[in-house]
Design an enzyme around this catalytic site. Sequence first.
Site, PDB file in Angstrom:
ATOM      1  N   SER A 143      -2.945  -7.740   2.879  1.00 39.23           N
ATOM      2  CA  SER A 143      -2.999  -7.668   4.341  1.00 39.23           C
ATOM      3  C   SER A 143      -3.364  -9.038   4.922  1.00 39.23           C
ATOM      4  CB  SER A 143      -4.019  -6.625   4.790  1.00 39.23           C
ATOM      5  OG  SER A 143      -3.635  -5.350   4.340  1.00 39.23           O
ATOM      6  N   ARG A 149      -2.585  -6.013  -8.541  1.00 39.26           N
ATOM      7  CA  ARG A 149      -1.620  -7.099  -8.378  1.00 39.26           C
ATOM      8  C   ARG A 149      -1.842  -8.113  -9.506  1.00 39.26           C
ATOM      9  NH1 ARG A 149      -3.372  -7.428  -2.298  1.00 39.26           N
ATOM     10  NH2 ARG A 149      -5.177  -6.690  -3.451  1.00 39.26           N
ATOM     11  N   HIS A 207       0.838  -1.209   0.000  1.00 38.09           N
ATOM     12  CA  HIS A 207       0.000   0.000   0.000  1.00 38.09           C
ATOM     13  C   HIS A 207       0.875   1.262   0.000  1.00 38.09           C
ATOM     14  CE1 HIS A 207      -3.052  -2.630   2.369  1.00 38.09           C
ATOM     15  NE2 HIS A 207      -3.604  -2.403   1.194  1.00 38.09           N
TER      16      HIS A 207
HETATM   17  P1  ADP Z   1      -9.690  -3.842  -0.421  1.00 39.47           P
HETATM   18  O1  ADP Z   1     -10.035  -3.693   1.026  1.00 39.47           O
HETATM   19  O2  ADP Z   1     -10.306  -2.858  -1.340  1.00 39.47           O
HETATM   20  O3  ADP Z   1      -9.743  -5.253  -0.916  1.00 39.47           O
HETATM   21  P2  ADP Z   1      -7.028  -3.173   0.381  1.00 39.47           P
HETATM   22  O4  ADP Z   1      -7.421  -2.304   1.469  1.00 39.47           O
HETATM   23  O5  ADP Z   1      -6.242  -4.412   0.740  1.00 39.47           O
HETATM   24  O6  ADP Z   1      -8.175  -3.547  -0.592  1.00 39.47           O
HETATM   25  O7  ADP Z   1      -6.169  -2.363  -0.664  1.00 39.47           O
HETATM   26  C1  ADP Z   1      -6.536  -1.128  -1.189  1.00 39.47           C
HETATM   27  C2  ADP Z   1      -5.932  -0.976  -2.559  1.00 39.47           C
HETATM   28  O8  ADP Z   1      -4.542  -1.252  -2.517  1.00 39.47           O
HETATM   29  C3  ADP Z   1      -6.508  -1.923  -3.616  1.00 39.47           C
HETATM   30  O9  ADP Z   1      -6.519  -1.222  -4.838  1.00 39.47           O
HETATM   31  C4  ADP Z   1      -5.509  -3.037  -3.670  1.00 39.47           C
HETATM   32  O10 ADP Z   1      -5.522  -3.684  -4.931  1.00 39.47           O
HETATM   33  C5  ADP Z   1      -4.224  -2.266  -3.452  1.00 39.47           C
HETATM   34  N1  ADP Z   1      -3.160  -3.110  -2.915  1.00 39.47           N
HETATM   35  C6  ADP Z   1      -3.197  -3.881  -1.821  1.00 39.47           C
HETATM   36  N2  ADP Z   1      -2.020  -4.518  -1.630  1.00 39.47           N
HETATM   37  C7  ADP Z   1      -1.210  -4.141  -2.652  1.00 39.47           C
HETATM   38  C8  ADP Z   1       0.123  -4.475  -3.055  1.00 39.47           C
HETATM   39  N3  ADP Z   1       0.838  -5.360  -2.383  1.00 39.47           N
HETATM   40  N4  ADP Z   1       0.637  -3.874  -4.145  1.00 39.47           N
HETATM   41  C9  ADP Z   1      -0.129  -3.003  -4.848  1.00 39.47           C
HETATM   42  N5  ADP Z   1      -1.397  -2.653  -4.553  1.00 39.47           N
HETATM   43  C10 ADP Z   1      -1.936  -3.215  -3.470  1.00 39.47           C
END
Ligand code: ADP
Length: 160
Positions: free
Chosen positions: A128, A90, A17
């Site tokens: 996460s 991803r 993130h």
């Molecule tokens: P959500 O709760 O919407 O599933 P997250 O809170 O985990 O997603 O992530 C928010 C955003 O960050 C999403 O666009 C997700 O694809 C992106 N994201 C999460 N982890 C990564 C990563 N390791 N590399 C790039 N983008 C990421």
Amino acid sequence: MTIALYPGSFDPITNGHIDIATRASRLFDKIVIGIFSTPDKRITFSIEERVDLATRAVAHIANIEVKSYTGITVDFARQIKAQVMVRGLRMSADYEREFEMAMLNRKLYPELELVCFMASQEYQFLSSSLMKEVASLGGDINSLVPKHVAEALKNKGVSK
Ligand code: ADP
């Protein structure tokens, strides 16, 4: 001034993130990391904890702010006057989900432009939930999250 909303659950914020937020902060004037506040049993950290962990993770970048929100993401985008929504991509599963959401969001807020960043290679498989699973099994997560997030996971009893 271009304001970009980077929304998600950030439970908790990971280096993946932070990588996206940092890269976006070089392109847009202001980034708002919007943390979706929803009562969900699968969430490990409270909304206050998630905001605190994310705020500390990006404290060194002047044009990034962290806020929580409830309700529909595009409504929050409108409220903070964001013209852009940032998401990270991803593997291909992310693409399909983003595409679907983007089509719906465009109906709700046509002026909001979606900008997707390709995940960096080292964070391609980092989420996460997977990180928490690794942590709970005693794996080393120090390359996946900032120090204070690793500490918080220990304090929560997620990792030993
Ligand atoms: P959500 O709760 O919407 O599933 P997250 O809170 O985990 O997603 O992530 C928010 C955003 O960050 C999403 O666009 C997700 O694809 C992106 N994201 C999460 N982890 C990564 C990563 N390791 N590399 C790039 N983008 C990421």
